[in-house]
Design a protein around this motif. Sequence first.
Motif, PDB file in Angstrom:
ATOM      1  N   ARG A  41       0.964  -1.450   0.076  1.00 57.39           N
ATOM      2  CA  ARG A  41      -0.076  -0.118   0.082  1.00 57.39           C
ATOM      3  C   ARG A  41       0.738   0.884   0.033  1.00 57.39           C
ATOM      4  NH1 ARG A  41      -4.866   1.954   0.852  1.00 57.39           N
ATOM      5  NH2 ARG A  41      -5.197   3.684   2.186  1.00 57.39           N
ATOM      6  N   MET A  42       0.523   2.161  -1.061  1.00 60.40           N
ATOM      7  CA  MET A  42       1.163   3.505  -1.107  1.00 60.40           C
ATOM      8  C   MET A  42       0.702   4.474  -0.275  1.00 60.40           C
ATOM      9  SD  MET A  42       2.521   5.160  -4.602  1.00 60.40           S
ATOM     10  CE  MET A  42       1.092   4.147  -5.360  1.00 60.40           C
ATOM     11  N   LYS A  43       1.275   5.325   0.514  1.00 57.23           N
ATOM     12  CA  LYS A  43       0.599   6.495   0.992  1.00 57.23           C
ATOM     13  C   LYS A  43       0.712   7.607  -0.070  1.00 57.23           C
ATOM     14  CE  LYS A  43       2.631   5.329   5.434  1.00 57.23           C
ATOM     15  NZ  LYS A  43       3.596   5.582   6.435  1.00 57.23           N
ATOM     16  N   PRO A  44      -0.604   8.386   0.319  1.00 59.01           N
ATOM     17  CA  PRO A  44      -0.772   9.388  -0.684  1.00 59.01           C
ATOM     18  C   PRO A  44       0.222  10.261  -0.949  1.00 59.01           C
ATOM     19  CG  PRO A  44      -2.692   9.254   0.902  1.00 59.01           C
ATOM     20  CD  PRO A  44      -1.519   8.354   1.228  1.00 59.01           C
ATOM     21  N   PHE A  45       1.208  10.720  -0.010  1.00 53.55           N
ATOM     22  CA  PHE A  45       2.277  11.565  -0.141  1.00 53.55           C
ATOM     23  C   PHE A  45       3.278  10.853  -1.196  1.00 53.55           C
ATOM     24  CE2 PHE A  45       3.801   9.509   3.555  1.00 53.55           C
ATOM     25  CZ  PHE A  45       5.009   9.089   3.238  1.00 53.55           C
ATOM     26  N   MET A  46       3.409   9.742  -0.891  1.00 57.76           N
ATOM     27  CA  MET A  46       4.449   8.995  -1.872  1.00 57.76           C
ATOM     28  C   MET A  46       3.943   8.943  -3.534  1.00 57.76           C
ATOM     29  SD  MET A  46       7.070   7.221  -2.590  1.00 57.76           S
ATOM     30  CE  MET A  46       7.757   6.113  -1.059  1.00 57.76           C
ATOM     31  N   PHE A  47       2.561   8.813  -3.663  1.00 54.57           N
ATOM     32  CA  PHE A  47       1.985   9.057  -5.206  1.00 54.57           C
ATOM     33  C   PHE A  47       2.503  10.382  -5.733  1.00 54.57           C
ATOM     34  CE2 PHE A  47      -1.511  10.206  -7.525  1.00 54.57           C
ATOM     35  CZ  PHE A  47      -1.458   8.996  -8.602  1.00 54.57           C
ATOM     36  N   ASP A  48       2.210  11.264  -4.656  1.00 51.37           N
ATOM     37  CA  ASP A  48       2.461  12.842  -5.357  1.00 51.37           C
ATOM     38  C   ASP A  48       3.955  13.105  -5.464  1.00 51.37           C
ATOM     39  OD1 ASP A  48      -0.171  13.222  -5.408  1.00 51.37           O
ATOM     40  OD2 ASP A  48      -0.380  13.953  -3.438  1.00 51.37           O
ATOM     41  N   ARG A  49       4.822  12.594  -4.616  1.00 49.76           N
ATOM     42  CA  ARG A  49       5.995  12.910  -4.553  1.00 49.76           C
ATOM     43  C   ARG A  49       6.981  12.414  -5.657  1.00 49.76           C
ATOM     44  NH1 ARG A  49       9.966  11.199  -0.028  1.00 49.76           N
ATOM     45  NH2 ARG A  49       9.688   9.009  -0.045  1.00 49.76           N
ATOM     46  N   VAL A  50       6.698  11.181  -5.964  1.00 53.20           N
ATOM     47  CA  VAL A  50       7.556  10.464  -7.096  1.00 53.20           C
ATOM     48  C   VAL A  50       7.233  10.959  -8.444  1.00 53.20           C
ATOM     49  CG1 VAL A  50       8.303   8.512  -5.630  1.00 53.20           C
ATOM     50  CG2 VAL A  50       6.209   8.525  -7.391  1.00 53.20           C
ATOM     51  N   GLN A  51       6.068  11.758  -8.915  1.00 46.54           N
ATOM     52  CA  GLN A  51       5.635  12.173 -10.124  1.00 46.54           C
ATOM     53  C   GLN A  51       6.600  13.225 -10.397  1.00 46.54           C
ATOM     54  OE1 GLN A  51       1.381  12.440 -10.725  1.00 46.54           O
ATOM     55  NE2 GLN A  51       1.089  11.605  -9.025  1.00 46.54           N
ATOM     56  N   GLY A  52       7.008  13.123 -11.681  1.00 49.45           N
ATOM     57  CA  GLY A  52       7.843  14.402 -12.246  1.00 49.45           C
ATOM     58  C   GLY A  52       8.841  13.844 -13.444  1.00 49.45           C
ATOM     59  N   GLU A  53       9.561  14.689 -13.705  1.00 48.60           N
ATOM     60  CA  GLU A  53      10.645  14.402 -14.901  1.00 48.60           C
ATOM     61  C   GLU A  53      12.013  14.251 -14.312  1.00 48.60           C
ATOM     62  OE1 GLU A  53      10.257  17.253 -17.988  1.00 48.60           O
ATOM     63  OE2 GLU A  53       8.355  16.131 -18.808  1.00 48.60           O
ATOM     64  N   TYR A  54      12.613  13.406 -14.766  1.00 46.83           N
ATOM     65  CA  TYR A  54      14.067  12.969 -14.308  1.00 46.83           C
ATOM     66  C   TYR A  54      15.066  12.721 -15.395  1.00 46.83           C
ATOM     67  CZ  TYR A  54      11.629  11.673  -9.980  1.00 46.83           C
ATOM     68  OH  TYR A  54      10.904  11.755  -8.810  1.00 46.83           O
ATOM     69  N   GLY A  55      16.130  13.785 -15.466  1.00 40.85           N
ATOM     70  CA  GLY A  55      16.986  13.576 -16.610  1.00 40.85           C
ATOM     71  C   GLY A  55      17.973  12.398 -16.584  1.00 40.85           C
ATOM     72  N   LEU A  56      17.976  11.542 -17.726  1.00 42.67           N
ATOM     73  CA  LEU A  56      18.782  10.408 -17.391  1.00 42.67           C
ATOM     74  C   LEU A  56      20.318  10.824 -17.690  1.00 42.67           C
ATOM     75  CD1 LEU A  56      16.333   7.930 -19.265  1.00 42.67           C
ATOM     76  CD2 LEU A  56      17.021   7.821 -16.703  1.00 42.67           C
ATOM     77  N   GLU A  57      21.349   9.835 -17.632  1.00 45.93           N
ATOM     78  CA  GLU A  57      22.513  10.035 -18.011  1.00 45.93           C
ATOM     79  C   GLU A  57      22.809  10.261 -19.448  1.00 45.93           C
ATOM     80  OE1 GLU A  57      23.899   6.537 -16.021  1.00 45.93           O
ATOM     81  OE2 GLU A  57      25.064   7.604 -14.633  1.00 45.93           O
ATOM     82  N   ASP A  58      22.103   9.486 -20.360  1.00 49.24           N
ATOM     83  CA  ASP A  58      22.064   9.420 -21.728  1.00 49.24           C
ATOM     84  C   ASP A  58      21.268  10.407 -22.530  1.00 49.24           C
ATOM     85  OD1 ASP A  58      19.629   8.262 -21.323  1.00 49.24           O
ATOM     86  OD2 ASP A  58      19.986   6.351 -21.956  1.00 49.24           O
ATOM     87  N   GLY A  59      20.753  11.319 -21.519  1.00 52.39           N
ATOM     88  CA  GLY A  59      20.167  12.404 -22.336  1.00 52.39           C
ATOM     89  C   GLY A  59      18.550  12.283 -22.466  1.00 52.39           C
ATOM     90  N   ARG A  60      18.118  11.158 -22.238  1.00 55.55           N
ATOM     91  CA  ARG A  60      16.691  10.765 -22.316  1.00 55.55           C
ATOM     92  C   ARG A  60      15.979  11.212 -21.077  1.00 55.55           C
ATOM     93  NH1 ARG A  60      15.848   4.601 -22.629  1.00 55.55           N
ATOM     94  NH2 ARG A  60      17.583   4.626 -21.180  1.00 55.55           N
ATOM     95  N   THR A  63       9.821  10.025 -17.141  1.00 57.19           N
ATOM     96  CA  THR A  63       8.709  10.772 -16.747  1.00 57.19           C
ATOM     97  C   THR A  63       7.900   9.734 -15.966  1.00 57.19           C
ATOM     98  OG1 THR A  63       8.611  12.139 -18.905  1.00 57.19           O
ATOM     99  CG2 THR A  63       6.672  12.138 -17.667  1.00 57.19           C
ATOM    100  N   VAL A  64       7.531  10.365 -14.759  1.00 56.73           N
ATOM    101  CA  VAL A  64       6.751   9.417 -13.890  1.00 56.73           C
ATOM    102  C   VAL A  64       5.142  10.280 -13.757  1.00 56.73           C
ATOM    103  CG1 VAL A  64       6.366   8.251 -11.845  1.00 56.73           C
ATOM    104  CG2 VAL A  64       8.521   8.365 -12.721  1.00 56.73           C
ATOM    105  N   ASN A  65       4.237   9.653 -14.068  1.00 55.39           N
ATOM    106  CA  ASN A  65       2.862  10.251 -13.953  1.00 55.39           C
ATOM    107  C   ASN A  65       1.946   9.309 -13.227  1.00 55.39           C
ATOM    108  OD1 ASN A  65       3.247  12.574 -15.792  1.00 55.39           O
ATOM    109  ND2 ASN A  65       3.249  11.062 -17.391  1.00 55.39           N
ATOM    110  N   GLY A  66       0.988   9.928 -12.708  1.00 56.23           N
ATOM    111  CA  GLY A  66      -0.104   9.656 -11.753  1.00 56.23           C
ATOM    112  C   GLY A  66      -1.365   9.720 -12.298  1.00 56.23           C
ATOM    113  N   THR A  67      -2.383   8.905 -12.155  1.00 54.79           N
ATOM    114  CA  THR A  67      -3.680   8.925 -12.342  1.00 54.79           C
ATOM    115  C   THR A  67      -4.533   8.349 -11.305  1.00 54.79           C
ATOM    116  OG1 THR A  67      -3.910   6.884 -14.059  1.00 54.79           O
ATOM    117  CG2 THR A  67      -3.608   9.170 -14.875  1.00 54.79           C
ATOM    118  N   VAL A  68      -5.844   9.014 -11.174  1.00 53.70           N
ATOM    119  CA  VAL A  68      -6.536   8.358 -10.309  1.00 53.70           C
ATOM    120  C   VAL A  68      -7.777   7.673 -11.070  1.00 53.70           C
ATOM    121  CG1 VAL A  68      -8.227   8.346  -8.163  1.00 53.70           C
ATOM    122  CG2 VAL A  68      -5.857   9.826  -8.425  1.00 53.70           C
ATOM    123  N   ASN A  69      -8.221   6.547 -10.941  1.00 52.15           N
ATOM    124  CA  ASN A  69      -9.302   5.913 -11.644  1.00 52.15           C
ATOM    125  C   ASN A  69     -10.008   5.080 -10.756  1.00 52.15           C
ATOM    126  OD1 ASN A  69      -8.058   3.419 -11.742  1.00 52.15           O
ATOM    127  ND2 ASN A  69      -7.140   3.859 -14.014  1.00 52.15           N
ATOM    128  N   GLY A  70     -10.813   4.239 -11.283  1.00 51.50           N
ATOM    129  CA  GLY A  70     -11.756   3.125 -10.807  1.00 51.50           C
ATOM    130  C   GLY A  70     -11.025   2.294  -9.819  1.00 51.50           C
TER     131      GLY A  70
END
Length: 129
Positions: A41-60, A63-70
Amino acid sequence: MRIKQLVLFAGAAVLSFSAAAGPQAGTERVEVVGSQPAQVRMKPFMFDRVQGEYGLEDGRVLTVNGTVNGKGRVLTADLGDGPMEIIHVGKDKFVAIDKDVRFSFTGDRIPDEVVVSTAAGKVLALAKR
């Protein structure tokens, strides 16, 4: 004479078993899939805090996105080749569903680094926010 009869009988038996097996004998494909780690079980703050963009060493960009559904909160990670659903398996650790990719987020309040690796521990990429 008896040996010839036994050899003929054994040959006939092999042919009959081969014919019964049909033309697809030995052509079936068996796919072995390893078990997925148990989701934690993931706490709500964990769901929010990991989302975002992270630059990889190789230039890529990871992107971590979250959605709330059924079915609840769903996180996806995209390394540039399409999004994959990831599940929380422990302290700041996530795994991709049906793929051999693991994500380990580090940082105090908001993760600033992600290590992307395989189940065997081989590091695939290091990403920084």
